[in-house]
Enzyme design. Structure first.
Site, PDB file in Angstrom:
ATOM      1  N   CYS A 125      -1.113   0.884   7.468  1.00 32.28           N
ATOM      2  CA  CYS A 125      -1.687  -0.447   7.671  1.00 32.28           C
ATOM      3  C   CYS A 125      -1.443  -0.919   9.102  1.00 32.28           C
ATOM      4  CB  CYS A 125      -1.085  -1.431   6.669  1.00 32.28           C
ATOM      5  SG  CYS A 125      -1.893  -3.040   6.643  1.00 32.28           S
ATOM      6  N   CYS A 237       6.294  -0.946  14.291  1.00 30.57           N
ATOM      7  CA  CYS A 237       4.965  -0.691  13.744  1.00 30.57           C
ATOM      8  C   CYS A 237       4.297   0.506  14.402  1.00 30.57           C
ATOM      9  CB  CYS A 237       4.075  -1.926  13.932  1.00 30.57           C
ATOM     10  SG  CYS A 237       3.773  -2.345  15.657  1.00 30.57           S
TER      11      CYS A 237
END
Length: 262
Positions: A125, A237
């Protein structure tokens, strides 16, 4: 392409040593002069990003700023964006978006909240919503400025003020706040009476997408509120450090339409 040769690892190391101990504005002024107009500040509208925008705008009101709008940001982030636009007239602020078709494929395969089910899903994601839009944008730049600090997390403890970003085409990555502590940033923001993210008042210390961020408890590290349900996983991330993702790369190629060389 730029009309000059970008710096190499040797020069980056020498510059890092030269700017160590200098105020962030010194590095910003040098970088803006050297790389404009192909330089931009990357921000997620946290405290560090706001401080950098203020510093750079004072040096050059035409400084470019960009952020990735993942589509899952808290409403308070958009409120802060509006306040910054009022504070800095003519601010060149670009919001990057993930490709709708890639998000649609990911959600179609895994659902909208896939990140809660596994670290690999969460990294997928992040890649689709944040890393890919940023990578496409960085391909248009010679240098980018971040708000990374050494005291933020273990994976950031050895960052230099001037780096070569080999994950993004060997462009120059500048971290003017690397030496500063969180308290020094807060002091700068308070002295300048800068607008700050409303979620800080609610106990948040590191702010990202709404479903993946929570307030931290007293004594917890600043990034403990990011992906708090994960154990033994990086609090990153993939934007600022390469992350081994295993089989996720095949899944990512399928989502972005690169299977079978497509």
């Amino acid at each position: 392409m730029s009309t000059y040769e970008l710096i190499d690892e040797l020069e980056a190391g020498e510059l890092s040593v030269a700017f160590e101990g200098e105020e962030p504005q010194a590095l910003l002024a040098w970088a803006i002069e050297r790389f404009s107009p192909r330089i931009a500040i990357s921000t997620a509208f946290q405290l560090d990003g706001v401080a950098l925008i203020d510093m750079a705008y004072e040096i050059d009101p035409q400084i470019r700023v960009f952020s990735v709008d993942t589509g899952r940001l808290p409403e308070e982030t958009y409120e802060l964006i509006e306040r910054l636009r009022e504070r800095y007239p003519g601010l060149s602020l670009e919001l990057l978006s993930p490709r709708a078709e890639e998000v649609s494929r990911m959600v179609g395969r895994h659902g909208p909240n896939l990140f809660y089910r596994s670290v690999e899903n969460r990294l997928l994601c992040c890649r689709v919503r944040k890393v890919l839009p940023l990578t496409r944008h960085l391909a248009t730049l010679d240098a980018w400025v971040t708000g990374l600090r050494r005291d933020q997390w273990a994976s950031r403890s050895d960052i230099r003020k001037v780096e070569i970003d080999h994950d993004h085409g060997a462009i120059v990555k500048l971290n003017p706040l690397a030496e500063w502590t969180e308290e020094e940033v807060w002091q700068y923001v308070r002295e300048r009476e800068l607008p700050v993210h409303p979620l800080y008042e609610r106990g948040y210390t590191s702010i990202g997408c709404a479903p993946c961020t929570r307030p931290v408890a007293p004594g917890e590290p600043a990034r403990a509120g990011r992906w708090w349900w994960e154990t033994n996983a990086p609090k990153e991330c993939g934007i600022h450090c390469a992350i081994e993702t295993g089989g996720m790369e095949h899944e990512l190629r399928a989502i972005v339409g690169e299977e079978d060389g497509g």
